[in-house]
Design an enzyme around this catalytic site. Sequence first.
Site, mmCIF file in Angstrom:
data_model
loop_
_atom_site.group_PDB
_atom_site.id
_atom_site.type_symbol
_atom_site.label_atom_id
_atom_site.label_comp_id
_atom_site.label_asym_id
_atom_site.label_seq_id
_atom_site.Cartn_x
_atom_site.Cartn_y
_atom_site.Cartn_z
ATOM 1 N N SER A 91 70.634 27.527 19.464
ATOM 2 C CA SER A 91 70.878 28.481 18.383
ATOM 3 C C SER A 91 71.372 27.742 17.135
ATOM 4 O O SER A 91 70.685 26.866 16.621
ATOM 5 C CB SER A 91 71.860 29.556 18.841
ATOM 6 O OG SER A 91 71.987 30.568 17.874
ATOM 7 N N HIS A 200 69.560 36.815 17.133
ATOM 8 C CA HIS A 200 68.199 36.533 17.614
ATOM 9 C C HIS A 200 67.389 37.782 17.969
ATOM 10 O O HIS A 200 66.316 37.668 18.543
ATOM 11 C CB HIS A 200 68.226 35.546 18.790
ATOM 12 C CG HIS A 200 68.895 34.259 18.452
ATOM 13 N ND1 HIS A 200 68.342 33.331 17.601
ATOM 14 C CD2 HIS A 200 70.108 33.750 18.823
ATOM 15 C CE1 HIS A 200 69.171 32.313 17.461
ATOM 16 N NE2 HIS A 200 70.246 32.544 18.186
#
Length: 310
Positions: A91, A200
């Site tokens: 991430s 996300h």
Amino acid sequence: MKFAFIFPGQGSQTIGMLSELNTNYSIVKHTFEEASELLGYDLWKLSQEGPLEILNQTDKTQPALLAAGTAIWRIWQAQGGEKPELIAGHSFGEYTGLVCAGALKFTDAVTLAESRGRFMQAAVPEGEGAMAAILGLTDEKVIKVCNEVAQNQVVTAVNFNAPGQVVIAGHADAVKRAIIQAKVAGAKKAILLAVSVPSHSSLMKPAADKMRKRLAEVEIVSPIIPVIHNVDVTTKTEPDAIRAALTAQLHNPVRWVETINKIADAEIDLLFESGPGKVLTSLNKRINKNMTAKPIIDSKTLEQALETVK
């Protein structure tokens, strides 16, 4: 010896992180001070003294993780550490990876991290978004559960962290329904995470639109070390392709299992996790038992890592 560096994302931050390393290497404090000058507050003090609820705010967490991962990398270089074959970041960790790979200046990454955090917070009002960890179901079953309970809201699998460990995100009500349904489907655990930003998921598209403009304002060059991107598990050399991957990353899943397997496919059997904590090291035990993962979090683990690759 072929090895790779991996950088953690949100969730690895702790009060007092890198304090032991700082007593032996002034690079740590200097790196945090460099970030503090740009941010307008004392990032080192926040990371050492808290309060934790402020450090856990997305726009504070991301610069702190960036400074921590970069500081360890700078020490590694200063101590004559060899160059890894590959770099990957989970991430937000992808940004730290790009800094260490020479694609992005640390100073630019600091302001990008702060902007990214603010854009993410602003994309979904407080309390309307949620994330949950689902343990003990296959990826396919988690996806099916999300589809079954969506009811015209957003709830999707967003972090494929390890076999049997998937994080979902979306509207808070839909995530809560998915937790109940996951347990019905046989999940060992389905727990709400202490975050309000549904990272996300498609709810992050407004943040991605703003981030696209911010990324256009900073210089990005071809990385010296290949970096595997979360969004499509590929490496990129063109600056605009890197910008596109970082933009898309905000509202697409983190394909971490595939990332680790891609590293393994390159005949690499050693990983070093650069940053606070051992989150990625722990995940690796469930992804690829043939690949050794070691954290670099203090002077002892740093020295062991340097010795291992000599």
